[in-house]
Write a protein that holds these residues in place. Sequence first.
Motif, PDB file in Angstrom:
ATOM      1  N   THR A 100       1.890  12.614  47.387  1.00 21.28           N
ATOM      2  CA  THR A 100       2.793  11.799  46.046  1.00 21.28           C
ATOM      3  C   THR A 100       2.460  10.236  46.440  1.00 21.28           C
ATOM      4  O   THR A 100       2.390  10.045  46.749  1.00 21.28           O
ATOM      5  N   PHE A 101       3.514   9.811  45.016  1.00 19.53           N
ATOM      6  CA  PHE A 101       3.289   8.590  44.661  1.00 19.53           C
ATOM      7  C   PHE A 101       5.135   8.497  45.391  1.00 19.53           C
ATOM      8  O   PHE A 101       5.463   9.152  44.935  1.00 19.53           O
ATOM      9  N   ALA A 102       5.351   7.345  46.057  1.00 20.49           N
ATOM     10  CA  ALA A 102       6.383   6.772  46.021  1.00 20.49           C
ATOM     11  C   ALA A 102       6.274   4.978  45.185  1.00 20.49           C
ATOM     12  O   ALA A 102       5.104   4.271  45.127  1.00 20.49           O
ATOM     13  N   VAL A 103       7.791   4.914  45.098  1.00 17.66           N
ATOM     14  CA  VAL A 103       7.398   3.343  44.226  1.00 17.66           C
ATOM     15  C   VAL A 103       8.555   2.816  45.024  1.00 17.66           C
ATOM     16  O   VAL A 103       9.965   3.342  44.578  1.00 17.66           O
ATOM     17  N   ARG A 104       8.238   1.957  44.880  1.00 16.36           N
ATOM     18  CA  ARG A 104       9.255   0.271  45.853  1.00 16.36           C
ATOM     19  C   ARG A 104       9.447  -0.916  45.727  1.00 16.36           C
ATOM     20  O   ARG A 104       8.444  -1.263  44.740  1.00 16.36           O
ATOM     21  N   ARG A 105      10.337  -0.963  45.885  1.00 17.40           N
ATOM     22  CA  ARG A 105      10.314  -2.678  45.692  1.00 17.40           C
ATOM     23  C   ARG A 105       9.640  -3.531  46.165  1.00 17.40           C
ATOM     24  O   ARG A 105       9.138  -3.361  47.616  1.00 17.40           O
ATOM     25  N   ALA A 106       8.671  -4.496  46.067  1.00 16.82           N
ATOM     26  CA  ALA A 106       7.433  -5.527  46.445  1.00 16.82           C
ATOM     27  C   ALA A 106       8.018  -7.160  45.841  1.00 16.82           C
ATOM     28  O   ALA A 106       7.873  -7.275  44.961  1.00 16.82           O
ATOM     29  N   ALA A 107       7.886  -7.514  47.610  1.00 18.79           N
ATOM     30  CA  ALA A 107       7.520  -9.352  46.899  1.00 18.79           C
ATOM     31  C   ALA A 107       6.455 -10.057  45.628  1.00 18.79           C
ATOM     32  O   ALA A 107       6.375 -10.325  45.177  1.00 18.79           O
ATOM     33  N   ALA A 108       5.476  -8.906  46.256  1.00 22.88           N
ATOM     34  CA  ALA A 108       3.709  -9.594  45.454  1.00 22.88           C
ATOM     35  C   ALA A 108       3.159  -8.305  45.984  1.00 22.88           C
ATOM     36  O   ALA A 108       3.397  -7.001  46.519  1.00 22.88           O
ATOM     37  N   PRO A 109       2.601  -8.221  44.860  1.00 29.09           N
ATOM     38  CA  PRO A 109       1.619  -7.629  44.589  1.00 29.09           C
ATOM     39  C   PRO A 109       0.212  -7.333  46.061  1.00 29.09           C
ATOM     40  O   PRO A 109       0.779  -8.965  46.420  1.00 29.09           O
ATOM     41  N   GLN A 110       0.332  -6.411  46.656  1.00 28.82           N
ATOM     42  CA  GLN A 110      -1.107  -6.756  47.000  1.00 28.82           C
ATOM     43  C   GLN A 110      -2.548  -6.302  46.238  1.00 28.82           C
ATOM     44  O   GLN A 110      -2.714  -6.483  45.543  1.00 28.82           O
TER      45      GLN A 110
END
Length: 95
Positions: free
Chosen positions: A37-47
Amino acid sequence: MFTLTHQAHEAVRQISSSGTTAEVPGLRISRRSDRPTFAVRRAAAPQEMDRVVEHDGARVFLAPIAALRFADSVLDVRTDQTGRLEFIVRDHDDD
């Protein structure tokens, strides 16, 4: 094209504006390592290989596999029974 509903746009902006880092954070959608499945998480910046979707202060970073899978999808949000936000990615055809 990956888009956001009005409700998802507002939720992403609210989550992003609560950051304490110098960079404007966003949400990152990526494949979970422990299940298919996919996860949605907070991120400071894109990879490095992420696709960045930005609209009026709302930023969503799509990991490469998510960018392929959700190329023609819409991000929506609802509140679950406990009051937590639950993000849903669905096809545009489901509108």
